[in-house]
Write a protein that holds these residues in place. Structure first.
Motif, mmCIF file in Angstrom:
data_model
loop_
_atom_site.group_PDB
_atom_site.id
_atom_site.type_symbol
_atom_site.label_atom_id
_atom_site.label_comp_id
_atom_site.label_asym_id
_atom_site.label_seq_id
_atom_site.Cartn_x
_atom_site.Cartn_y
_atom_site.Cartn_z
ATOM 1 N N VAL A 168 0.839 -1.207 0.000
ATOM 2 C CA VAL A 168 0.000 0.000 0.000
ATOM 3 C C VAL A 168 0.871 1.254 0.000
ATOM 4 N N GLN A 169 1.903 1.269 0.842
ATOM 5 C CA GLN A 169 2.778 2.439 0.938
ATOM 6 C C GLN A 169 3.503 2.732 -0.369
ATOM 7 N N MET A 170 3.900 1.684 -1.093
ATOM 8 C CA MET A 170 4.649 1.864 -2.335
ATOM 9 C C MET A 170 3.738 2.006 -3.560
ATOM 10 N N GLY A 171 2.420 1.966 -3.340
ATOM 11 C CA GLY A 171 1.492 2.208 -4.432
ATOM 12 C C GLY A 171 1.213 1.016 -5.317
ATOM 13 N N TYR A 172 1.399 -0.191 -4.801
ATOM 14 C CA TYR A 172 1.171 -1.371 -5.626
ATOM 15 C C TYR A 172 -0.290 -1.471 -6.067
ATOM 16 N N TYR A 173 -1.227 -1.006 -5.234
ATOM 17 C CA TYR A 173 -2.643 -1.101 -5.564
ATOM 18 C C TYR A 173 -3.188 0.183 -6.202
ATOM 19 N N ASP A 174 -2.302 1.136 -6.475
ATOM 20 C CA ASP A 174 -2.728 2.354 -7.157
ATOM 21 C C ASP A 174 -2.957 2.070 -8.643
ATOM 22 N N ILE A 175 -3.675 2.985 -9.320
ATOM 23 C CA ILE A 175 -3.867 2.903 -10.769
ATOM 24 C C ILE A 175 -3.341 4.202 -11.385
ATOM 25 N N PRO A 176 -2.244 4.154 -12.163
ATOM 26 C CA PRO A 176 -1.439 2.955 -12.454
ATOM 27 C C PRO A 176 -0.616 2.547 -11.237
ATOM 28 N N ARG A 177 -0.088 1.322 -11.270
ATOM 29 C CA ARG A 177 0.681 0.816 -10.152
ATOM 30 C C ARG A 177 1.907 1.691 -9.893
ATOM 31 N N GLY A 178 2.196 1.892 -8.600
ATOM 32 C CA GLY A 178 3.372 2.670 -8.238
ATOM 33 C C GLY A 178 4.628 1.842 -8.075
ATOM 34 N N CYS A 179 4.473 0.507 -8.083
ATOM 35 C CA CYS A 179 5.632 -0.376 -7.951
ATOM 36 C C CYS A 179 5.268 -1.745 -8.489
ATOM 37 N N THR A 180 6.251 -2.600 -8.636
ATOM 38 C CA THR A 180 6.041 -3.965 -9.102
ATOM 39 C C THR A 180 6.279 -4.940 -7.958
ATOM 40 N N THR A 181 5.887 -6.191 -8.176
ATOM 41 C CA THR A 181 6.180 -7.204 -7.154
ATOM 42 C C THR A 181 7.690 -7.425 -7.030
ATOM 43 N N GLU A 182 8.427 -7.207 -8.127
ATOM 44 C CA GLU A 182 9.886 -7.330 -8.054
ATOM 45 C C GLU A 182 10.468 -6.293 -7.093
ATOM 46 N N GLU A 183 9.924 -5.079 -7.116
ATOM 47 C CA GLU A 183 10.408 -4.032 -6.208
ATOM 48 C C GLU A 183 10.010 -4.325 -4.762
ATOM 49 N N LEU A 184 8.793 -4.844 -4.572
ATOM 50 C CA LEU A 184 8.392 -5.252 -3.223
ATOM 51 C C LEU A 184 9.287 -6.367 -2.707
ATOM 52 N N ALA A 185 9.600 -7.331 -3.586
ATOM 53 C CA ALA A 185 10.449 -8.453 -3.195
ATOM 54 C C ALA A 185 11.826 -7.968 -2.766
ATOM 55 N N ALA A 186 12.365 -6.985 -3.483
ATOM 56 C CA ALA A 186 13.679 -6.458 -3.133
ATOM 57 C C ALA A 186 13.656 -5.797 -1.762
#
Length: 218
Positions: A168-186
């Motif tokens: 949520v903080q990195m904008g993964y659920y925003d439209i458009p997405r603010g980050c990718t799962t790869e960035e979350l994983a890192a």
């Protein structure tokens, strides 16, 4: 008072970890342990990109009779093993000391477990059981779930809450997405597929606890 522990275990230290240690697999998530007759068998998720290689490797293991598909989705498959988890020192220790498996995510190298025990004494006995079996546990966190701000929250485990909050903080659920799962994983230090599964489980737990809560006693 119950206690929750987060531990890491080398995949080479317990039988299921060795069975599921398939080269090229990024992550496996244990769904549950299901009693069937006198045995306890595991249900677990793998991603479909590695399904064929996984089945070939697992079925060659001498203690596995078969690996069977339970549900197949576009990106993942739910499997069960014809193999008895009671023969595994880790899972036998969990059962014998009245533990509950809250979550387990593994790679060919290491597994992360979140376990609940009825008391600190039961947890200590489980750790002794593993030491006697020459299984090395790396304890990451121990907490009492009934303490304020300790967790879980609305059915979420600590790691699920961490992943969902970060998304949520990195904008993964925003439209458009603010980050990718790869960035979350890192950020979390886990694999891309492990992030996807952790977020999926977090949303299911959150929805189950808030949209369909247990009936209150009247």
């Amino acid at each position: 008072m119950s206690v929750v522990v987060e531990v890491e275990i080398s995949a080479a230290d317990f039988e299921l970890g060795r069975i599921l240690g398939v080269d090229g697999m990024s992550s496996i998530e244990l769904e549950s342990l299901v009693p069937i007759g006198g045995a306890t068998v595991p249900l677990f998720w793998i991603h479909n990109s590695t399904r064929d290689r996984f089945v070939d490797s697992v079925q060659r293991h001498p203690t596995v009779n078969s690996a069977s598909e339970v549900d197949v989705f576009e990106d993942r498959t739910l499997f069960t093993l014809d193999w008895d988890a009671n023969q595994d020192h880790v899972f036998r220790g969990i059962r014998e000391h009245e533990g509950q498996l809250l979550s387990a995510i593994g790679t060919p190298e290491r597994w992360e477990f979140e376990l609940r025990f009825p008391s600190h004494g039961a947890l200590t006995e489980f750790r002794t059981h593993c030491e006697d079996a020459q299984i090395s546990l790396e304890v990451q966190r121990v907490y009492n779930p009934t303490e304020p701000d300790a967790g879980p929250w609305y059915g979420l485990t600590e790691r699920q809450r961490e992943a969902l909050t970060l998304a949520v903080q990195m904008g993964y659920y925003d439209i458009p997405r603010g980050c990718t799962t790869e960035e979350l994983a890192a950020e979390l230090g886990i694999s891309d597929q492990a992030v996807t599964e952790r977020l999926r489980r977090a949303i299911v737990s959150l929805a189950t606890s808030t949209l369909d809560p247990p009936e209150q006693e009247r």
